[in-house]
Design an enzyme around this catalytic site. Structure first.
Site, PDB file in Angstrom:
ATOM      1  N   TYR A  59      59.734  57.240  -6.288  1.00 15.27           N
ATOM      2  CA  TYR A  59      59.502  58.676  -6.482  1.00 15.27           C
ATOM      3  C   TYR A  59      58.190  59.173  -5.864  1.00 15.27           C
ATOM      4  CZ  TYR A  59      63.691  59.290  -9.215  1.00 15.27           C
ATOM      5  OH  TYR A  59      65.017  59.376  -9.591  1.00 15.27           O
TER       6      TYR A  59
ATOM      7  N   GLU B  56      66.734  57.671 -15.954  1.00 13.85           N
ATOM      8  CA  GLU B  56      67.206  56.450 -15.291  1.00 13.85           C
ATOM      9  C   GLU B  56      66.742  55.195 -16.007  1.00 13.85           C
ATOM     10  OE1 GLU B  56      65.973  57.116 -11.242  1.00 13.85           O
ATOM     11  OE2 GLU B  56      67.175  58.967 -11.177  1.00 13.85           O
TER      12      GLU B  56
END
Length: 390
Positions: free
Chosen positions: A95, A137
């Site tokens: 990310y 997630e």
């Protein structure tokens, strides 16, 4: 929480993203892959070549800007994307990389219009959105790991059987390479298959619906052979032409939220076309086994009988049921389409409807069902396109 100033700035950039979004995401992917080519082991190269990934990401960023005051509005999309991320093996450390190159792309495309305040606001907003994905997630990875016979990321599976289902669809029966069992899964879920094709510098990942009801010792996927000149068909050609019984494939745990609720007893209809029949197979078989009295409709469209897979299986399951109606249509025959009249004749609008197939087919069917009065909460579908990255 985002400051009011940040929210105001992000909202004010929404029109700019609508205009320049695809240009920004194209620059983003180009620069990120140049700096981190290892990420090409995760991303679908064909979607990159066709521009589908760029457009999908642009739409997602735009949606985040529009809903920045109420990010819970995009939570369903976050969950759907998170399922795909987990199936691909996206990790929390990816990310910051995505965030860095997304901000750089905004600056490169917009130039001086991307002021320091705008970049800082988007940096803050991206951090909040990324944390939401990472949290969702992490929960999915934990559940996949801790369920009975579960694992994370990819695990070797043996191709136990390879069965031709139609002129262009082949089923692969996959068993764990370590001799263990497989986890239970919900009807309609999918797995990812990762392959290393000789001559290609990066691994390739494709997602395939599990095309049978849950079994304790195997998965089944049913793969359509794409056209030889279709860049998205490279993996399907490899599976059809090269992979043999006894070969090994890397497989991820089941994922996805386009799933049947097997506890319901209200009417249910399955409407599919082409290889979109694959998740319906798992759903229909589950109804036949667990709730054979449930009023059920199965409508399927194919180009012709040669390309129409699984008809014998569907008819066999239907014989186990007390209230099943079937209709197969072929476009090379008169009245060979699933149209509004056919939907009105077969679908019970008091129940749930599941739709899967090529995008134009799904768009038409969904529009027709809504015109007939089906409510959004009764309608279940998923466009199987690029796995978005944020």
């Amino acid at each position: 929480m985002l400051s009011q100033q940040t929210r105001d700035i992000v909202k004010s950039t929404a029109p700019v993203l609508a205009e320049h979004g695809t240009a920004i995401t194209s620059v983003f992917y180009r620069n990120m892959f140049a700096a981190h080519p290892e990420l090409l082991n995760i991303f679908n190269h064909a979607n990159q070549a066709k521009g589908r990934q760029q457009t999908a990401l642009a739409n997602t960023v735009y949606a985040a800007a529009v809903h920045i005051d109420h990010l819970e509005a995009i939570l369903p999309a976050v969950v759907q994307i998170a399922h795909k991320h987990v199936s691909l093996g996206v990790k929390s450390e990816h990310y910051p990389i995505v965030g860095e190159y997304l901000l750089k792309a905004i600056k490169e495309v917009l130039g001086d219009a991307a002021t320091d305040d705008i970049i800082e606001a988007w940096k803050e907003a991206y951090g909040v959105i990324a944390e939401a994905f990472i949290g969702v997630e992490a929960g999915m990875y934990k559940k996949a790991q801790e369920q009975e016979h579960g694992w994370n990321f990819f695990k070797p599976f043996i191709v136990a059987r390879k069965v031709k289902e139609s002129g262009n669809i082949v089923s692969f029966y996959l068993k764990p390479g370590d001799g263990s069992r497989v986890p239970d899964y919900e009807p309609g879920q999918y797995i990812s298959v990762r392959v290393a094709i000789p001559g290609e510098p990066y691994t390739m990942i494709r997602q395939y619906s599990l095309s049978q009801a849950a079994k304790p010792d195997e998965f089944r996927i049913s793969v359509k052979r794409e056209a030889d000149n279709d860049p998205n068909g490279q993996v399907s050609l490899y599976l059809h032409d090269v992979i043999k019984e006894g070969d090994t494939l890397e497989v991820s745990p089941p994922a996805g939220e386009f799933v049947l609720d097997p506890a319901k007893t209200t009417p249910v209809s399955f409407v599919s076309a082409g290889v979109g029949i694959t998740p319906m197979m798992s759903m229909f078989e589950t109804v036949a086994a667990l709730n054979p009295g449930r009023p059920t409709v199965f409508l399927h469209a194919a180009r012709n009988e040669k390309l129409g897979a699984f008809r014998n299986d569907i008819e066999s399951y239907a014989r186990q049921m007390s209230s099943a109606r079937l209709k197969f249509v072929y476009s090379d025959q008169p009245d060979g389409k699933i149209n509004k009249d056919l939907l009105e004749e077969y679908v019970d609008l008091s129940g749930d409807v599941y739709v899967c197939g090529p995008v134009p087919f799904m768009e038409t069917v969904i529009r027709d069902l809504k015109a007939l009065g089906l409510r959004d909460e009764q309608l279940h579908y998923e466009f199987f396109g690029p796995a978005l990255q944020l």
